[in-house]
Design a protein around this motif. Structure first.
Motif, PDB file in Angstrom:
ATOM      1  N   UNK A 109     -65.707  -5.467  45.423  1.00 36.74           N
ATOM      2  CA  UNK A 109     -64.620  -4.681  45.932  1.00 36.74           C
ATOM      3  C   UNK A 109     -64.170  -5.354  47.139  1.00 36.74           C
ATOM      4  N   UNK A 110     -63.341  -5.101  48.024  1.00 34.46           N
ATOM      5  CA  UNK A 110     -63.030  -5.779  49.123  1.00 34.46           C
ATOM      6  C   UNK A 110     -64.210  -5.756  49.956  1.00 34.46           C
ATOM      7  N   UNK A 111     -64.412  -6.736  50.808  1.00 38.28           N
ATOM      8  CA  UNK A 111     -65.592  -6.803  51.578  1.00 38.28           C
ATOM      9  C   UNK A 111     -65.114  -7.202  52.868  1.00 38.28           C
ATOM     10  N   UNK A 112     -64.940  -6.521  54.051  1.00 37.92           N
ATOM     11  CA  UNK A 112     -64.563  -7.235  55.291  1.00 37.92           C
ATOM     12  C   UNK A 112     -65.768  -8.036  55.987  1.00 37.92           C
ATOM     13  N   UNK A 146     -62.596 -10.580  52.051  1.00 35.70           N
ATOM     14  CA  UNK A 146     -62.323 -10.952  50.587  1.00 35.70           C
ATOM     15  C   UNK A 146     -62.167  -9.946  49.833  1.00 35.70           C
ATOM     16  N   UNK A 147     -61.125  -9.989  48.896  1.00 37.59           N
ATOM     17  CA  UNK A 147     -60.685  -9.048  47.899  1.00 37.59           C
ATOM     18  C   UNK A 147     -61.603  -9.273  47.011  1.00 37.59           C
ATOM     19  N   UNK A 148     -61.573  -8.395  45.834  1.00 42.64           N
ATOM     20  CA  UNK A 148     -62.412  -8.420  44.585  1.00 42.64           C
ATOM     21  C   UNK A 148     -62.176  -9.780  44.056  1.00 42.64           C
ATOM     22  N   UNK A 149     -63.233 -10.427  43.640  1.00 44.56           N
ATOM     23  CA  UNK A 149     -63.130 -11.838  42.964  1.00 44.56           C
ATOM     24  C   UNK A 149     -64.215 -12.706  43.070  1.00 44.56           C
ATOM     25  N   UNK A 150     -64.098 -13.666  42.373  1.00 45.22           N
ATOM     26  CA  UNK A 150     -65.256 -14.682  42.396  1.00 45.22           C
ATOM     27  C   UNK A 150     -65.061 -15.944  43.488  1.00 45.22           C
ATOM     28  N   UNK A 177     -90.250 -32.713  52.382  1.00 49.07           N
ATOM     29  CA  UNK A 177     -89.710 -31.880  51.245  1.00 49.07           C
ATOM     30  C   UNK A 177     -89.261 -30.531  52.325  1.00 49.07           C
ATOM     31  N   UNK A 178     -87.918 -30.088  51.501  1.00 43.82           N
ATOM     32  CA  UNK A 178     -87.239 -28.821  52.294  1.00 43.82           C
ATOM     33  C   UNK A 178     -86.928 -28.107  51.363  1.00 43.82           C
ATOM     34  N   UNK A 179     -86.519 -26.690  51.792  1.00 40.32           N
ATOM     35  CA  UNK A 179     -86.400 -25.719  50.914  1.00 40.32           C
ATOM     36  C   UNK A 179     -84.787 -25.056  51.483  1.00 40.32           C
ATOM     37  N   UNK A 180     -83.822 -24.585  50.581  1.00 39.87           N
ATOM     38  CA  UNK A 180     -82.750 -23.791  50.973  1.00 39.87           C
ATOM     39  C   UNK A 180     -82.957 -22.390  50.847  1.00 39.87           C
ATOM     40  N   UNK A 181     -82.502 -21.668  51.684  1.00 37.69           N
ATOM     41  CA  UNK A 181     -82.633 -20.144  51.906  1.00 37.69           C
ATOM     42  C   UNK A 181     -80.955 -19.957  52.170  1.00 37.69           C
ATOM     43  N   UNK A 182     -80.622 -18.699  51.475  1.00 40.25           N
ATOM     44  CA  UNK A 182     -79.122 -18.423  51.685  1.00 40.25           C
ATOM     45  C   UNK A 182     -79.187 -16.874  51.735  1.00 40.25           C
ATOM     46  N   UNK A 183     -78.253 -16.501  52.853  1.00 43.81           N
ATOM     47  CA  UNK A 183     -78.058 -15.186  53.145  1.00 43.81           C
ATOM     48  C   UNK A 183     -76.572 -14.571  53.115  1.00 43.81           C
ATOM     49  N   UNK A 184     -76.121 -13.539  52.367  1.00 41.90           N
ATOM     50  CA  UNK A 184     -75.123 -13.127  52.448  1.00 41.90           C
ATOM     51  C   UNK A 184     -74.996 -11.724  53.252  1.00 41.90           C
ATOM     52  N   UNK A 185     -74.353 -11.330  54.170  1.00 40.96           N
ATOM     53  CA  UNK A 185     -74.374 -10.225  54.997  1.00 40.96           C
ATOM     54  C   UNK A 185     -72.971  -9.654  55.364  1.00 40.96           C
ATOM     55  N   UNK A 186     -72.678  -8.243  55.498  1.00 46.84           N
ATOM     56  CA  UNK A 186     -71.527  -7.762  55.906  1.00 46.84           C
ATOM     57  C   UNK A 186     -72.114  -6.623  56.626  1.00 46.84           C
TER      58      UNK A 186
END
Length: 129
Positions: free
Chosen positions: A17-20, A53-57, A73-82
């Motif tokens: 769905x839309x996500x501001x 972001x409107x609905x979509x990929x 050696x390293x690692x990747x962490x990812x965070x998505x937040x609204x």
């Protein structure tokens, strides 16, 4: 990866769905998940085109330039937040190693003891004879 190569980190996600105001953070962390480096999509001004972001990929790409990391050696962490919905954090989702190539064909043992080994600008001048 070799130390002089850029590292592209792509995050693909779907908005149902839309996500501001969606923030995406990419972190390089150590074995203990301690952050060493962070970058947010909103650091890049053109990313404000996707403030809502409107609905979509979507796919967001973060490039970490070469000549920055030491031989570790390293690692990747990812965070998505609204702010209006939720926060998703994926810790240490990818492990990678960096092999330091050296600068000017010079290698030193200290390279293996540090996380960062950027190619800094140096200048030496004679100031008195």
């Amino acid at each position: 990866f070799f130390s002089d190569e850029p590292i592209d980190i792509a995050v693909t996600y779907q908005c149902l769905c839309p996500v501001p105001d969606l923030w995406i953070a990419v972190q390089i962390v150590d074995e203990d998940n301690q952050p060493l480096l962070i970058s947010n999509n909103v650091d890049e001004k053109k990313e404000f085109e996707f403030y809502k972001r409107e609905a979509g990929i979507y796919r967001s790409l973060c490039r970490i330039e070469g000549d920055l990391l030491g031989e570790k050696q390293f690692y990747i962490s990812v965070q998505l937040s609204s702010a209006t919905t939720e926060r998703l954090r994926l810790n240490k989702i990818l492990k990678f190693a960096v092999q330091f190539k050296g600068y000017n064909n010079i290698h030193d043992d200290l390279t293996k003891s540090v996380y960062f080994r950027p190619h800094c600008k140096w200048e030496t001048r004679l100031i008195q004879k």
